[in-house]
Design an enzyme around this catalytic site. Structure first.
Site, PDB file in Angstrom:
ATOM      1  N   TYR A 152       0.832  -1.208   0.000  1.00  0.00           N
ATOM      2  CA  TYR A 152       0.000   0.000   0.000  1.00  0.00           C
ATOM      3  C   TYR A 152       0.867   1.260   0.000  1.00  0.00           C
ATOM      4  CZ  TYR A 152      -3.550   3.368   1.438  1.00  0.00           C
ATOM      5  OH  TYR A 152      -4.385   4.457   1.495  1.00  0.00           O
ATOM      6  N   PRO A 188     -16.453   2.828   4.237  1.00  0.00           N
ATOM      7  CA  PRO A 188     -16.729   1.385   4.218  1.00  0.00           C
ATOM      8  C   PRO A 188     -15.465   0.531   4.163  1.00  0.00           C
ATOM      9  CG  PRO A 188     -18.257   2.532   2.779  1.00  0.00           C
ATOM     10  CD  PRO A 188     -17.273   3.567   3.265  1.00  0.00           C
TER      11      PRO A 188
HETATM   12  P1  NAD Z   1     -14.072   2.637  -0.126  1.00  0.00           P
HETATM   13  O1  NAD Z   1     -13.761   1.189  -0.230  1.00  0.00           O
HETATM   14  O2  NAD Z   1     -14.990   3.061   0.946  1.00  0.00           O
HETATM   15  O3  NAD Z   1     -14.500   3.144  -1.552  1.00  0.00           O
HETATM   16  C1  NAD Z   1     -13.690   2.796  -2.647  1.00  0.00           C
HETATM   17  C2  NAD Z   1     -14.528   2.674  -3.886  1.00  0.00           C
HETATM   18  O4  NAD Z   1     -13.627   2.338  -4.952  1.00  0.00           O
HETATM   19  C3  NAD Z   1     -15.575   1.560  -3.796  1.00  0.00           C
HETATM   20  O5  NAD Z   1     -16.834   2.038  -4.238  1.00  0.00           O
HETATM   21  C4  NAD Z   1     -15.029   0.469  -4.718  1.00  0.00           C
HETATM   22  O6  NAD Z   1     -16.059  -0.267  -5.378  1.00  0.00           O
HETATM   23  C5  NAD Z   1     -14.222   1.298  -5.704  1.00  0.00           C
HETATM   24  N1  NAD Z   1     -13.193   0.512  -6.368  1.00  0.00           N
HETATM   25  C6  NAD Z   1     -12.281  -0.327  -5.797  1.00  0.00           C
HETATM   26  N2  NAD Z   1     -11.563  -0.913  -6.770  1.00  0.00           N
HETATM   27  C7  NAD Z   1     -12.016  -0.438  -7.960  1.00  0.00           C
HETATM   28  C8  NAD Z   1     -11.683  -0.683  -9.314  1.00  0.00           C
HETATM   29  N3  NAD Z   1     -10.740  -1.577  -9.659  1.00  0.00           N
HETATM   30  N4  NAD Z   1     -12.337   0.018 -10.277  1.00  0.00           N
HETATM   31  C9  NAD Z   1     -13.299   0.911  -9.946  1.00  0.00           C
HETATM   32  N5  NAD Z   1     -13.692   1.141  -8.684  1.00  0.00           N
HETATM   33  C10 NAD Z   1     -13.046   0.477  -7.699  1.00  0.00           C
HETATM   34  O7  NAD Z   1     -12.651   3.366   0.050  1.00  0.00           O
HETATM   35  P2  NAD Z   1     -12.239   4.808   0.623  1.00  0.00           P
HETATM   36  O8  NAD Z   1     -11.742   4.580   1.999  1.00  0.00           O
HETATM   37  O9  NAD Z   1     -13.244   5.846   0.333  1.00  0.00           O
HETATM   38  O10 NAD Z   1     -10.934   5.027  -0.280  1.00  0.00           O
HETATM   39  C11 NAD Z   1     -10.930   5.834  -1.441  1.00  0.00           C
HETATM   40  C12 NAD Z   1      -9.480   6.174  -1.734  1.00  0.00           C
HETATM   41  O11 NAD Z   1      -8.927   6.830  -0.592  1.00  0.00           O
HETATM   42  C13 NAD Z   1      -8.585   4.967  -1.997  1.00  0.00           C
HETATM   43  O12 NAD Z   1      -7.689   5.286  -3.045  1.00  0.00           O
HETATM   44  C14 NAD Z   1      -7.851   4.787  -0.681  1.00  0.00           C
HETATM   45  O13 NAD Z   1      -6.603   4.169  -0.826  1.00  0.00           O
HETATM   46  C15 NAD Z   1      -7.701   6.226  -0.249  1.00  0.00           C
HETATM   47  N6  NAD Z   1      -7.463   6.404   1.191  1.00  0.00           N
HETATM   48  C16 NAD Z   1      -8.375   5.975   2.102  1.00  0.00           C
HETATM   49  C17 NAD Z   1      -8.094   6.176   3.453  1.00  0.00           C
HETATM   50  C18 NAD Z   1      -9.038   5.726   4.540  1.00  0.00           C
HETATM   51  O14 NAD Z   1      -8.638   5.708   5.721  1.00  0.00           O
HETATM   52  N7  NAD Z   1     -10.288   5.379   4.232  1.00  0.00           N
HETATM   53  C19 NAD Z   1      -6.903   6.783   3.855  1.00  0.00           C
HETATM   54  C20 NAD Z   1      -6.013   7.210   2.872  1.00  0.00           C
HETATM   55  C21 NAD Z   1      -6.304   7.018   1.538  1.00  0.00           C
END
Ligand code: NAD
Length: 250
Positions: A152, A188
């Site tokens: 990651y 989620p």
């Molecule tokens: P989430 O899982 O709640 O939402 C992610 C969405 O991306 C989902 O709807 C999923 O279906 C979609 N997705 C996953 N793989 C996919 C693919 N191959 N093609 C199209 N859609 C796809 O995640 P989140 O926590 O909202 O994360 C969103 C972004 O933020 C990610 O890039 C994650 O790495 C980053 N992020 C999240 C956090 C955290 O703590 N939640 C922290 C830092 C960075």
């Protein structure tokens, strides 16, 4: 009449990973600011659950690991002013716990997708004399790391580096490119990571404790940063990795 701050009136924004979490909150923020949003995700049922009624909201099923599908959705979308690359996964594990397949999958979803999406939208942006790309990285990247996040952290460091390259290479074409580096955000996917530990309460407390502010971030707080970076108010900002982490990296 003067526009309110952070207006995206007249702009078309394509968002990946738009069906949940940060992407979903950004659909709402961009729509409220007046953008016509194309919400894409690999999860069709999640797209169906997006709140109806946003003026100009369109949806398209898109798995960002499929370059042919990317080309098709971008061709259908018409001119794209703003690309918000949000789709991503958070694989767990140290190097010895990570298979080569898992490593490759993390890079396919978190990094190569942004390369492919950028290649798909940049020609149109160059032709129209401008555009704006915002990539979701993480504070776990070039900024700091966390235990058991080897793949990651490597992918998100690559996102920061790619962001700076796109920013520099296309600055003369009126294109900006920035990254957002969130700390731990209540979404989620975080809930799933907490549940997967088998000790949900302790895991949640540990995630909260990472932020000196003593709480998780909200998806809306990250969307607010995306809105700023998408708006004309940030016109002098490019190649920036914006940390929003409740002090996690301090
Ligand atoms: P989430 O899982 O709640 O939402 C992610 C969405 O991306 C989902 O709807 C999923 O279906 C979609 N997705 C996953 N793989 C996919 C693919 N191959 N093609 C199209 N859609 C796809 O995640 P989140 O926590 O909202 O994360 C969103 C972004 O933020 C990610 O890039 C994650 O790495 C980053 N992020 C999240 C956090 C955290 O703590 N939640 C922290 C830092 C960075």
């Amino acid at each position: 009449m003067a526009q309110p701050p952070f207006s995206l009136h007249g702009k078309i924004a394509l968002i990946t990973g738009a069906a949940a979490g940060i992407g979903r909150a950004t659909v709402a923020a961009f729509s409220k600011a007046g953008a016509k949003v194309i919400a894409t995700d690999r999860d069709p049922s999640g797209l169906e659950r997006l709140p109806a009624g946003s003026d100009g909201l369109r949806t398209a099923v898109l798995d960002v690991t499929d370059p042919d599908a990317i080309a098709g959705v971008v061709a259908q979308a018409g001119p794209i002013d703003i690309l918000f690359n949000c789709a991503g996964i958070v694989p767990s594990g140290a190097v010895l716990d990570t298979t080569r397949q898992e490593w490759q999958r993390a890079f396919d979803i978190n990094v190569t997708s942004i390369f492919d999406m950028s290649r798909a939208v940049l020609p149109g942006m160059i032709e129209r004399g401008g555009g704006n790309i915002i990539n979701v990285a993480s504070v776990v990247s070039t900024i700091k790391t966390a235990p058991n996040r080897a793949a990651y952290a490597a992918t998100k460091a690559a996102v920061v580096a790619l962001t700076k390259s796109v920013a520099l290479d296309y600055v003369g074409k009126g294109i900006r490119c920035n990254a957002i580096c969130p700390g731990t955000v209540d979404t989620p996917s975080l809930e799933a990571r907490i549940a997967a530990t088998g000790e949900a309460e302790a895991a949640r407390c540990a995630f909260v404790a990472r932020q000196p502010m003593g709480r998780l971030g909200s998806a809306e707080e990250i969307a607010a940063a995306a809105l700023y970076l998408a708006s004309p108010e940030s016109a002098f900002v490019t190649g920036h990795a914006m940390v929003i982490d409740g002090g996690f990296s301090l």
